[in-house]
Design a protein around this motif. Structure first.
Motif, mmCIF file in Angstrom:
data_model
loop_
_atom_site.group_PDB
_atom_site.id
_atom_site.type_symbol
_atom_site.label_atom_id
_atom_site.label_comp_id
_atom_site.label_asym_id
_atom_site.label_seq_id
_atom_site.Cartn_x
_atom_site.Cartn_y
_atom_site.Cartn_z
ATOM 1 N N PRO A 59 -6.913 4.583 -2.778
ATOM 2 C CA PRO A 59 -5.564 4.018 -2.921
ATOM 3 C C PRO A 59 -5.461 3.127 -4.165
ATOM 4 C CG PRO A 59 -6.337 3.799 -0.662
ATOM 5 C CD PRO A 59 -7.510 4.279 -1.473
ATOM 6 N N GLY A 60 -4.261 3.065 -4.710
ATOM 7 C CA GLY A 60 -4.006 2.300 -5.929
ATOM 8 C C GLY A 60 -4.379 0.835 -5.822
ATOM 9 N N HIS A 61 -4.133 0.204 -4.656
ATOM 10 C CA HIS A 61 -4.458 -1.221 -4.530
ATOM 11 C C HIS A 61 -5.975 -1.454 -4.593
ATOM 12 C CE1 HIS A 61 -4.845 -0.007 -0.275
ATOM 13 N NE2 HIS A 61 -5.614 -1.076 -0.122
ATOM 14 N N LEU A 62 -6.765 -0.470 -4.146
ATOM 15 C CA LEU A 62 -8.217 -0.597 -4.260
ATOM 16 C C LEU A 62 -8.678 -0.356 -5.690
ATOM 17 C CD1 LEU A 62 -9.419 1.171 -0.992
ATOM 18 C CD2 LEU A 62 -9.253 -1.285 -1.458
ATOM 19 N N ARG A 63 -8.056 0.606 -6.349
ATOM 20 C CA ARG A 63 -8.409 0.875 -7.750
ATOM 21 C C ARG A 63 -8.083 -0.351 -8.610
ATOM 22 N NH1 ARG A 63 -9.953 5.437 -9.885
ATOM 23 N NH2 ARG A 63 -9.079 6.713 -8.232
ATOM 24 N N ALA A 64 -6.974 -1.028 -8.308
ATOM 25 C CA ALA A 64 -6.613 -2.229 -9.057
ATOM 26 C C ALA A 64 -7.606 -3.364 -8.795
ATOM 27 C CB ALA A 64 -5.192 -2.674 -8.691
ATOM 28 N N ARG A 65 -8.062 -3.465 -7.556
ATOM 29 C CA ARG A 65 -8.999 -4.533 -7.199
ATOM 30 C C ARG A 65 -10.420 -4.232 -7.677
ATOM 31 N NH1 ARG A 65 -9.967 -7.064 -1.168
ATOM 32 N NH2 ARG A 65 -11.435 -8.645 -1.854
ATOM 33 N N TYR A 66 -10.780 -2.964 -7.721
ATOM 34 C CA TYR A 66 -12.116 -2.528 -8.135
ATOM 35 C C TYR A 66 -11.974 -1.519 -9.269
ATOM 36 C CZ TYR A 66 -13.144 -4.565 -3.602
ATOM 37 O OH TYR A 66 -13.231 -5.423 -2.542
ATOM 38 N N PRO A 67 -11.660 -1.973 -10.474
ATOM 39 C CA PRO A 67 -11.356 -1.046 -11.571
ATOM 40 C C PRO A 67 -12.566 -0.282 -12.112
ATOM 41 C CG PRO A 67 -11.334 -3.302 -12.356
ATOM 42 C CD PRO A 67 -11.506 -3.369 -10.875
#
Length: 167
Positions: A59-67
């Motif tokens: 999910p995008g929110h995980l990608r943002a948190r763990y780039p």
């Protein structure tokens, strides 16, 4: 006093690649076992993977948190763990902040696997960091881990090999 100036002979056999392939097979079998039978006893897995690796679907929110890199824990609250050898990936359901998510991770994206129950830790090179010759590029210095990330630590297997008992 003499100094040994001999240098180690460079291998003409790809031992590093063979060792990594065998270690990845151990991880795959552990994931397959968990998918089929669940995780017995106190076994649980920390799986670290590169979020930027092609084919990673989170999910995008995980990608943002763990780039760059993310570690997940497969212990009590995960579901639908599946390993697809043909597609060379695994998928799993996990909740993050009580939001259920499905993660799809190519096996080649995995950089570390750890089962702290038995202190088995495996570290892998990544195809994404391999240079044009296929040999790992010089690793980037890792940033200091957060408190949560500092808990899982990959260990060298040699540290846990049984030592001969002396009488």
């Amino acid at each position: 006093m003499s100094v040994d100036t001999t240098q180690a002979t460079e291998s003409l056999l790809p031992y590093d690649a063979w060792t990594e392939e065998a270690s990845r097979e151990v991880m795959i079998r552990a994931l397959e076992h968990g998918a089929k039978h669940g995780l017995p006893g106190e076994h649980h897995f920390y799986v670290t993977f590169q979020t930027t690796h092609p084919g990673v679907n989170i999910p995008g929110h995980l990608r943002a948190r763990y780039p760059v890199e993310m570690t997940i824990v497969l212990q009590h609250q995960f579901w639908d763990l599946k390993v697809d050898r043909k597609a060379k990936l695994f998928s799993v359901g996990l909740s993050f902040g009580q939001v259920p998510s499905i993660l799809v991770v190519p096996l080649a994206a995995v950089t570390a696997f750890w089962d702290p129950c038995v202190r088995i830790g495996l570290r892998f090179s990544s195809e994404a960091t391999a240079g044009p010759t296929g040999v790992d590029a010089e690793p980037e210095p890792m940033p200091a881990p957060t408190e949560d990330e500092a808990k899982p630590q990959v260990v060298q297997l040699d540290a846990f090999r049984r030592k001969p008992v002396r009488d």
